[in-house]
Design a protein around this motif. Structure first.
Motif, PDB file in Angstrom:
ATOM      1  N   VAL A 197       0.857  -1.196   0.000  1.00 23.43           N
ATOM      2  CA  VAL A 197       0.000   0.000   0.000  1.00 23.43           C
ATOM      3  C   VAL A 197       0.888   1.238   0.000  1.00 23.43           C
ATOM      4  N   GLU A 198       0.721   2.061  -1.003  1.00 25.30           N
ATOM      5  CA  GLU A 198       1.510   3.288  -1.098  1.00 25.30           C
ATOM      6  C   GLU A 198       0.788   4.422  -0.373  1.00 25.30           C
ATOM      7  N   LYS A 199       1.491   5.092   0.492  1.00 26.48           N
ATOM      8  CA  LYS A 199       0.966   6.238   1.243  1.00 26.48           C
ATOM      9  C   LYS A 199      -0.351   5.909   1.968  1.00 26.48           C
ATOM     10  N   PRO A 200      -0.353   4.939   2.861  1.00 29.91           N
ATOM     11  CA  PRO A 200      -1.584   4.599   3.575  1.00 29.91           C
ATOM     12  C   PRO A 200      -1.920   5.644   4.628  1.00 29.91           C
ATOM     13  N   PRO A 201      -3.182   5.710   5.052  1.00 32.43           N
ATOM     14  CA  PRO A 201      -3.499   6.514   6.231  1.00 32.43           C
ATOM     15  C   PRO A 201      -2.804   5.902   7.439  1.00 32.43           C
ATOM     16  N   VAL A 202      -2.622   6.703   8.491  1.00 37.61           N
ATOM     17  CA  VAL A 202      -1.871   6.236   9.658  1.00 37.61           C
ATOM     18  C   VAL A 202      -2.603   6.633  10.928  1.00 37.61           C
ATOM     19  N   VAL A 203      -2.577   5.740  11.924  1.00 38.79           N
ATOM     20  CA  VAL A 203      -3.173   6.032  13.224  1.00 38.79           C
ATOM     21  C   VAL A 203      -2.087   6.080  14.285  1.00 38.79           C
ATOM     22  N   ILE A 204      -2.269   6.961  15.252  1.00 35.71           N
ATOM     23  CA  ILE A 204      -1.406   7.061  16.423  1.00 35.71           C
ATOM     24  C   ILE A 204      -2.129   6.384  17.584  1.00 35.71           C
ATOM     25  N   LEU A 205      -1.481   5.437  18.240  1.00 38.87           N
ATOM     26  CA  LEU A 205      -2.084   4.693  19.342  1.00 38.87           C
ATOM     27  C   LEU A 205      -1.621   5.266  20.676  1.00 38.87           C
ATOM     28  N   VAL A 206      -2.575   5.652  21.524  1.00 45.32           N
ATOM     29  CA  VAL A 206      -2.275   6.277  22.819  1.00 45.32           C
ATOM     30  C   VAL A 206      -2.862   5.421  23.935  1.00 45.32           C
ATOM     31  N   GLN A 207      -2.006   5.002  24.877  1.00 42.68           N
ATOM     32  CA  GLN A 207      -2.409   4.075  25.925  1.00 42.68           C
ATOM     33  C   GLN A 207      -3.193   4.760  27.044  1.00 42.68           C
ATOM     34  N   GLY A 208      -3.598   3.902  27.997  1.00 44.39           N
ATOM     35  CA  GLY A 208      -4.200   4.389  29.221  1.00 44.39           C
ATOM     36  C   GLY A 208      -3.146   4.871  30.199  1.00 44.39           C
ATOM     37  N   SER A 209      -3.568   5.190  31.416  1.00 42.58           N
ATOM     38  CA  SER A 209      -2.644   5.734  32.405  1.00 42.58           C
ATOM     39  C   SER A 209      -1.779   4.650  33.010  1.00 42.58           C
ATOM     40  N   GLY A 210      -0.791   5.060  33.789  1.00 39.83           N
ATOM     41  CA  GLY A 210       0.152   4.105  34.345  1.00 39.83           C
ATOM     42  C   GLY A 210       1.233   3.787  33.328  1.00 39.83           C
ATOM     43  N   MET A 272       5.605  13.505  13.903  1.00 38.18           N
ATOM     44  CA  MET A 272       6.452  12.553  13.176  1.00 38.18           C
ATOM     45  C   MET A 272       5.684  11.941  12.017  1.00 38.18           C
ATOM     46  N   ALA A 273       4.435  11.530  12.278  1.00 43.27           N
ATOM     47  CA  ALA A 273       3.628  10.912  11.227  1.00 43.27           C
ATOM     48  C   ALA A 273       3.435  11.862  10.050  1.00 43.27           C
ATOM     49  N   SER A 278       6.651   7.437   4.145  1.00 43.95           N
ATOM     50  CA  SER A 278       6.024   6.133   3.920  1.00 43.95           C
ATOM     51  C   SER A 278       4.527   6.114   4.194  1.00 43.95           C
ATOM     52  N   VAL A 279       3.967   7.199   4.740  1.00 45.27           N
ATOM     53  CA  VAL A 279       2.527   7.264   4.998  1.00 45.27           C
ATOM     54  C   VAL A 279       1.968   8.567   4.437  1.00 45.27           C
ATOM     55  N   ASP A 280       0.659   8.659   4.425  1.00 45.06           N
ATOM     56  CA  ASP A 280      -0.004   9.883   3.969  1.00 45.06           C
ATOM     57  C   ASP A 280      -0.157  10.830   5.162  1.00 45.06           C
ATOM     58  N   GLY A 281       0.698  11.810   5.240  1.00 41.12           N
ATOM     59  CA  GLY A 281       0.697  12.737   6.364  1.00 41.12           C
ATOM     60  C   GLY A 281      -0.520  13.632   6.426  1.00 41.12           C
ATOM     61  N   SER A 282      -1.366  13.571   5.413  1.00 42.09           N
ATOM     62  CA  SER A 282      -2.606  14.350   5.444  1.00 42.09           C
ATOM     63  C   SER A 282      -3.781  13.514   5.944  1.00 42.09           C
ATOM     64  N   GLN A 305      -3.649  18.512  12.849  1.00 42.09           N
ATOM     65  CA  GLN A 305      -3.287  17.591  11.767  1.00 42.09           C
ATOM     66  C   GLN A 305      -4.189  16.365  11.767  1.00 42.09           C
ATOM     67  N   LEU A 306      -4.770  16.027  12.925  1.00 45.70           N
ATOM     68  CA  LEU A 306      -5.648  14.865  13.009  1.00 45.70           C
ATOM     69  C   LEU A 306      -6.928  15.113  12.224  1.00 45.70           C
ATOM     70  N   ILE A 307      -7.347  14.110  11.460  1.00 42.93           N
ATOM     71  CA  ILE A 307      -8.599  14.257  10.706  1.00 42.93           C
ATOM     72  C   ILE A 307      -9.686  13.317  11.233  1.00 42.93           C
ATOM     73  N   GLY A 308      -9.409  12.622  12.322  1.00 41.34           N
ATOM     74  CA  GLY A 308     -10.414  11.774  12.933  1.00 41.34           C
ATOM     75  C   GLY A 308      -9.880  11.137  14.202  1.00 41.34           C
ATOM     76  N   LEU A 309     -10.777  10.737  15.103  1.00 38.33           N
ATOM     77  CA  LEU A 309     -10.354  10.085  16.340  1.00 38.33           C
ATOM     78  C   LEU A 309     -11.268   8.915  16.658  1.00 38.33           C
ATOM     79  N   ILE A 310     -10.673   7.932  17.331  1.00 34.98           N
ATOM     80  CA  ILE A 310     -11.406   6.768  17.823  1.00 34.98           C
ATOM     81  C   ILE A 310     -11.110   6.658  19.315  1.00 34.98           C
ATOM     82  N   SER A 311     -12.158   6.646  20.123  1.00 30.48           N
ATOM     83  CA  SER A 311     -12.017   6.502  21.570  1.00 30.48           C
ATOM     84  C   SER A 311     -12.472   5.107  21.978  1.00 30.48           C
ATOM     85  N   LEU A 312     -11.545   4.324  22.524  1.00 31.24           N
ATOM     86  CA  LEU A 312     -11.840   2.976  22.991  1.00 31.24           C
ATOM     87  C   LEU A 312     -11.951   2.991  24.511  1.00 31.24           C
ATOM     88  N   ALA A 313     -13.139   2.749  25.017  1.00 32.80           N
ATOM     89  CA  ALA A 313     -13.368   2.689  26.464  1.00 32.80           C
ATOM     90  C   ALA A 313     -12.848   3.936  27.166  1.00 32.80           C
TER      91      ALA A 313
END
Length: 473
Positions: A197-210, A272-273, A278-282, A305-313
């Motif tokens: 896949v050329e220039k795929p979208p990219v997600v940043i993963l952010v953990q919980g606390s601790g 950085m993203a 190697s990814v689509d920075g847009s 720069q973020l164009i969408g968010l996903i909130s898990l729990a």
């Protein structure tokens, strides 16, 4: 785990609002003292000069250190204490040494393999790196002129990631920089790229606390690795990285804030993203889990720069209120605590929670529910409900119905109430999935995570569909 605090007559966790359950991280507020569980006052502040026969001596001390480390792993603490010098024996008992080690293994999990030894030969210091289930442990020994152990201490150690490459994905090691006390450090991380896949979208993963690693590892479960691999199969890249004070516990400031713990490093990863070829920075998205899900709107507000968010729990509620609810549940499960004791404990907890919700001093380092007051003050500056109502980007909120930590009827419902009528927000629940979005075993305590599992495929499919649909617009 976040620091525990006592309310007579029971001891409750300050918060289990963590990567998964709150028993896998050392305390962010005292990482060097509590995380270094067996560090002692006998540790020398100056080291003797190396002797003329240093090479031979260093080799023997290195081998001795590995032997002592393996004795610790096997439970032979008496055999290790026998090698202490008199001053250390007076300072650190076998019982306290054992307790300190057991505290560290709560954070890192069970021993798996001996990784390597790092030597500071001129100072007669040897760091034995142990690979454990959820983390590395650095077990360090220093020696006096007679070859006796004069100090011993432990801390978590971030072992470099094992990279995967197959027909569906390729992983690359990355470094997320941060500066502490004028010195730059590098957080280990992983960029996962979908194959072909050329220039795929990219997600940043952010953990919980601790404290947690880039996989958000918990008792053999690796939810962030599951997400990275699953999304790569759908043509989506991802970035995941160690939390700052997991990899560098000694750099945790006394005046800890949520920016130190989460926000600053998330912003760096997003930047950085945006600059990667190697990814689509847009087309950058954010996936936040637990505390990361709670902070996702704030991160989006700070990083356009973020164009969408996903909130898990996640939750839009004040973290202190979540702490209160979790401790109510914990008390209800304590059969040896009577009703009068429960009510007394809850009254004291309620008072502390209300104080945590009202503080504003970003310099106050007084301990409050296991964290410095300034940490709570930094959270109080974030009005999540107001922020999320103003966001125009697509948002997806996901929740497992069997999550006993962040609850469908309170936390998930609060998102829906706040965003009622907002067409850019989507909501989805999953029957019988727990806080990790894995199948529940029916427990409502931390033993829920004892059985290894994987993030449910339906969750990955829904996240991927959300990203690809919006990325195409």
């Amino acid at each position: 785990m976040m620091k525990a605090w006592k309310i007579a007559p029971v001891v409750l966790a300050a918060s289990v609002f963590l990567t998964a359950c709150g028993d896998r991280g050392t305390d962010t507020t005292a990482a060097q003292t509590e995380g270094s569980a067996v560090q002692t006052e006998a540790e020398a502040t100056t080291a003797p000069a190396a002797s003329a026969d240093a090479p031979a001596e260093a080799e023997s001390l290195e081998e001795k250190s590995k032997t002592l480390a393996m004795k610790v792993v096997s439970g032979d603490f008496a055999g290790v204490v026998a090698e202490f010098n008199d001053e250390l024996k007076d300072t650190l008992s076998e019982e306290n040494f054992r307790a300190g080690w057991e505290q560290m293994t709560v954070s890192a999990g069970q021993f798996q393999d001996y990784y390597k030894t790092e030597a500071e030969e001129s100072d007669k210091i040897y760091h034995c790196i142990l690979q454990c289930e959820d983390s590395g442990i650095r077990l360090s020994f220093s020696y006096d002129e007679e070859g006796k152990v004069k100090s011993v201490w432990t801390d978590l150690f971030a072992i470099p990631p094992e990279l995967t490459e197959n027909e569906t994905l390729k992983e690359q090691e990355i470094q997320i920089p941060f500066t502490s006390n004028g010195t730059e450090y590098q957080l280990s991380g992983v960029l996962t790229l979908p194959a072909g896949v050329e220039k795929p979208p990219v997600v940043i993963l952010v953990q919980g606390s601790g404290q947690s690693d880039y996989n958000e590892s918990i008792k053999g479960n690796k939810p962030f690795q599951d997400l990275a691999f699953g999304l790569a199969e759908k043509g989506i890249a991802s970035i995941r990285y160690n939390k700052r004070y997991y990899q560098f516990p000694g750099q945790a400031p006394g005046a800890l804030t949520i920016s130190d713990e989460v926000l600053d490093d998330a912003a760096t990863a997003i930047q950085m993203a945006a600059g990667l070829d190697s990814v689509d920075g847009s087309r950058i998205y954010l996936i936040g889990h637990s505390l990361g899900g709670m902070l996702a709107p704030k991160i989006a507000q700070d990083n356009p720069q973020l164009i969408g968010l996903i909130s898990l729990a996640g939750t839009p509620r004040n973290l202190a209120d979540v702490v209160y609810d979790q401790n109510v549940d914990a008390l209800d499960q304590m059969a040896d605590v009577n009703e009068l004791q429960k009510q007394a404990s809850l009254a004291q907890l309620k008072q502390m929670v209300e104080q945590a919700k009202s503080v504003s001093d970003l310099t106050d380092q007084t301990n409050l529910i296991g964290l410095p007051t300034c940490y709570w003050a930094s959270l109080n500056q974030i009005d999540t409900v107001s922020i999320v109502k103003e966001l125009k980007i697509p948002m997806l909120f996901l929740q497992g119905t069997a999550d006993f930590q962040v609850k469908p009827d309170t936390d998930f419902a609060a998102w829906k109430e706040a965003l009622d009528g907002h067409e850019n927000a989507q909501f989805q629940t999953y029957e019988d999935l727990n806080h990790l979005f894995m199948k529940t075993n029916g427990k409502t305590d931390v033993s829920e995570y004892d059985v290894p599992g994987h993030v449910e495929q339906a969750v990955i499919d829904d996240i991927a569909a959300f990203i690809l649909e919006n990325a195409a617009e």
